[in-house]
Design an enzyme around this catalytic site. Structure first.
Site, PDB file in Angstrom:
ATOM      1  N   ASP A  16       0.826  -1.121   0.026  1.00  0.00           N
ATOM      2  CA  ASP A  16       0.249   0.068   0.204  1.00  0.00           C
ATOM      3  C   ASP A  16       0.994   1.395  -0.148  1.00  0.00           C
ATOM      4  O   ASP A  16       0.620   2.209  -0.713  1.00  0.00           O
ATOM      5  CB  ASP A  16      -0.939  -0.192   1.226  1.00  0.00           C
ATOM      6  CG  ASP A  16      -2.173  -0.894   1.166  1.00  0.00           C
ATOM      7  OD1 ASP A  16      -2.456  -1.340  -0.312  1.00  0.00           O
ATOM      8  OD2 ASP A  16      -2.732  -1.059   2.005  1.00  0.00           O
ATOM      9  N   ARG A  97       2.359   5.664  16.666  1.00  0.00           N
ATOM     10  CA  ARG A  97       2.075   6.541  15.761  1.00  0.00           C
ATOM     11  C   ARG A  97       2.112   7.956  15.961  1.00  0.00           C
ATOM     12  O   ARG A  97       2.364   8.645  15.175  1.00  0.00           O
ATOM     13  CB  ARG A  97       0.197   6.235  15.566  1.00  0.00           C
ATOM     14  CG  ARG A  97       0.092   4.589  15.186  1.00  0.00           C
ATOM     15  CD  ARG A  97       0.506   4.366  13.554  1.00  0.00           C
ATOM     16  NE  ARG A  97       0.458   3.162  13.454  1.00  0.00           N
ATOM     17  CZ  ARG A  97       1.293   2.084  13.116  1.00  0.00           C
ATOM     18  NH1 ARG A  97       2.567   2.583  13.734  1.00  0.00           N
ATOM     19  NH2 ARG A  97       0.943   0.886  12.781  1.00  0.00           N
ATOM     20  N   ASP A 126      -5.304   3.260  13.296  1.00  0.00           N
ATOM     21  CA  ASP A 126      -4.025   3.878  12.758  1.00  0.00           C
ATOM     22  C   ASP A 126      -4.597   5.383  11.849  1.00  0.00           C
ATOM     23  O   ASP A 126      -3.650   6.502  12.185  1.00  0.00           O
ATOM     24  CB  ASP A 126      -3.066   3.183  12.029  1.00  0.00           C
ATOM     25  CG  ASP A 126      -2.432   2.167  12.979  1.00  0.00           C
ATOM     26  OD1 ASP A 126      -2.478   2.327  14.171  1.00  0.00           O
ATOM     27  OD2 ASP A 126      -2.136   1.083  12.547  1.00  0.00           O
ATOM     28  N   SER A 177      -2.499  -9.699   8.556  1.00  0.00           N
ATOM     29  CA  SER A 177      -2.293  -8.367   8.886  1.00  0.00           C
ATOM     30  C   SER A 177      -1.159  -8.271   9.956  1.00  0.00           C
ATOM     31  O   SER A 177      -1.812  -8.462  11.169  1.00  0.00           O
ATOM     32  CB  SER A 177      -3.296  -7.434   8.784  1.00  0.00           C
ATOM     33  OG  SER A 177      -2.849  -6.141   8.898  1.00  0.00           O
TER      34      SER A 177
HETATM   35  N1  ARG Z   1      -5.485  -2.955  16.819  1.00  0.00           N
HETATM   36  C1  ARG Z   1      -4.120  -2.528  17.223  1.00  0.00           C
HETATM   37  C2  ARG Z   1      -4.187  -1.107  17.427  1.00  0.00           C
HETATM   38  O1  ARG Z   1      -5.126  -0.396  17.099  1.00  0.00           O
HETATM   39  C3  ARG Z   1      -3.282  -2.914  16.187  1.00  0.00           C
HETATM   40  C4  ARG Z   1      -3.363  -2.436  14.726  1.00  0.00           C
HETATM   41  C5  ARG Z   1      -2.528  -2.513  13.738  1.00  0.00           C
HETATM   42  N2  ARG Z   1      -2.346  -3.878  13.447  1.00  0.00           N
HETATM   43  C6  ARG Z   1      -2.378  -4.609  12.200  1.00  0.00           C
HETATM   44  N3  ARG Z   1      -2.399  -5.843  12.041  1.00  0.00           N
HETATM   45  N4  ARG Z   1      -2.335  -3.955  11.012  1.00  0.00           N
HETATM   46  O2  ARG Z   1      -3.333  -0.645  18.254  1.00  0.00           O
END
Ligand code: ARG
Length: 408
Positions: A16, A97, A126, A177
């Site tokens: 992506d 983040r 995110d 993922s």
């Molecule tokens: N659910 C977790 C959070 O919001 C992780 C999100 C990212 N994980 C991922 N497999 N893309 O902090």
């Protein structure tokens, strides 16, 4: 369409974010893309990632080493706050983040960019964290979000990228993922989307299974200074080393796996697997030391605020006045959190077996003891209880029929 001239893109090396580069330029008329990849201790080959961005057409590709800042400014405050979203998830992804956002903004300022960009989709947390953090730090800066808007399926995205020289993922795409950094791994999707499916052993890399964990326990002593973990088994360690060693110790004994249904900011429930051995071990020890060194009322208030702190970190509100105010309370309490905690690691468990604080322990043996050194004034309890129970007695006297004469 001309959305921005010069853009700093948060770059991971994945499909992506790679496709974002030609997309920004060809579809949205961006003239210059600077790819920024953050080293958060995820163990990726950052040289390859740097080269991949250039291959995808970026004008410049930067790797920023954020590991130390990540631990000192984000992980350690989370330990002091016992930060566990919904009481369980130690925020390993969420904490990264705001740091990436901060650095993106700095790079944008340094390079005179008029926008930043990220490759988050429209379903996750995110995007919320990036957008809100960037808005707090640089309200004037545009945030471009191609992957949230392009409406391409995974196959279409790969095909689009290939037409601009972005190579498709070499290995057969894993159904999962995954997000990872020094604090842990988050694994979603594929067979995990059925909440009844037990995670296969293949999803884990930081922690051993209960079956493979050693048959003998291992004892660990974690020392804290002002709420920060500073030594393990008596050896003083730099913050980054503390996290690494805690990950190793917990992981070896199969401690630190989570399997949960989590409430995302955008309203959906998702099934999440985490392995965060170090953070869970350090938070457990920290909570234990606080129970010894903080007063009951401060502890109770802190527990309430910890939930709020965790919620707002999860929800992308790191750079907000409420976060700052909560940190004020938390940090004020932490000057008393000095001492050590002993934990036994064994087959997926971390069992506290001792705690001590020379300077700040509020546990007074002569008050607690049932032995002959007891200094507690037992007779004082009588008057206390008379007054403590007075409202109950009055209530009962007024509201029940069969009341004795002299209740006072
Ligand atoms: N659910 C977790 C959070 O919001 C992780 C999100 C990212 N994980 C991922 N497999 N893309 O902090």
């Amino acid at each position: 369409m001309h959305r921005a001239k010069k853009v700093v893109l948060a770059y991971s090396g994945g499909v992506d974010t790679s496709v974002c580069i030609p997309y920004l330029m060809k579809e949205w008329g961006v003239e210059e893309v600077i790819a920024f990849a953050a080293d958060l201790g995820q163990g990726d080959e950052l040289d390859l990632i740097r080269a991949k961005a250039l291959e995808a057409g970026a004008n410049k590709s930067i790797v920023g080493d954020l590991v130390q800042d990540f631990v000192e400014e984000f992980a350690f405050p989370a330990i002091r706050a016992n930060g566990l979203y919904e009481g369980r998830y130690p925020l390993s992804t969420a904490l990264a983040r705001p740091l990436i956002a901060r650095r993106l903004v700095e790079v944008a300022r340094e390079s005179g960019a008029d926008a930043v960009a990220h490759g988050c989709t429209g379903k996750g947390n995110d995007q919320v964290r990036f957008d809100v953090a960037i808005a707090s730090l640089a309200p004037d800066l545009k945030v471009l979000t191609p992957a949230r808007e392009w409406g391409m399926s995974r196959e279409e995205t790969i095909a689009y990228g290939e037409s601009f020289g972005v190579s498709a993922p070499v290995s057969k795409k894993s159904p999962y993922s995954i997000d990872l950094n020094l604090l842990g791994r988050s694994i979603e999707a594929g067979p995990l989307e059925d909440p009844m499916n037990e995670p296969l052993e293949e999803v884990f890399t930081m922690t051993s299974s209960i079956e493979d964990a050693p048959d003998t326990f291992e004892e660990v002593e974690i020392t804290f200074k002002e709420g920060n973990p500073v030594a393990i088994n008596g050896e003083s360690l730099e913050p980054v080393q503390v996290i690494k060693l805690a990950n190793e110790l917990g992981g070896r004994h199969g401690f630190g796996r989570l399997d949960l249904i989590e409430n995302r900011v955008i309203g959906i429930k998702s099934r999440e697997i985490y392995e965060t051995p170090g953070m869970l071990l350090l938070i457990k020890a920290h909570q234990e030391l606080e129970s010894l060194t903080l007063s009951a009322d401060v502890l109770r208030t802190k527990h309430q605020l910890e939930r709020q702190w965790s919620d707002l970190v999860y929800q992308g509100l790191w750079f907000t006045p409420l976060k700052e105010a909560l940190d004020g309370f938390i940090n004020c309490t932490q000057s008393y959190v000095n001492g050590l905690v002993r934990i036994k690691l064994y087959k997926g468990q971390a069992i506290v077996t001792g705690r001590s604080s020379n300077a700040n322990s509020l546990y007074i043996p002569d008050l607690a003891t049932y032995g002959s050194s007891d200094k507690f004034d037992h007779s004082a309890a009588k008057g206390f209880i008379y007054i403590w129970g007075l409202p109950s007695r009055i209530w009962s006297y007024i509201n029940s029929k069969d009341t004795a004469n002299n209740i006072f």
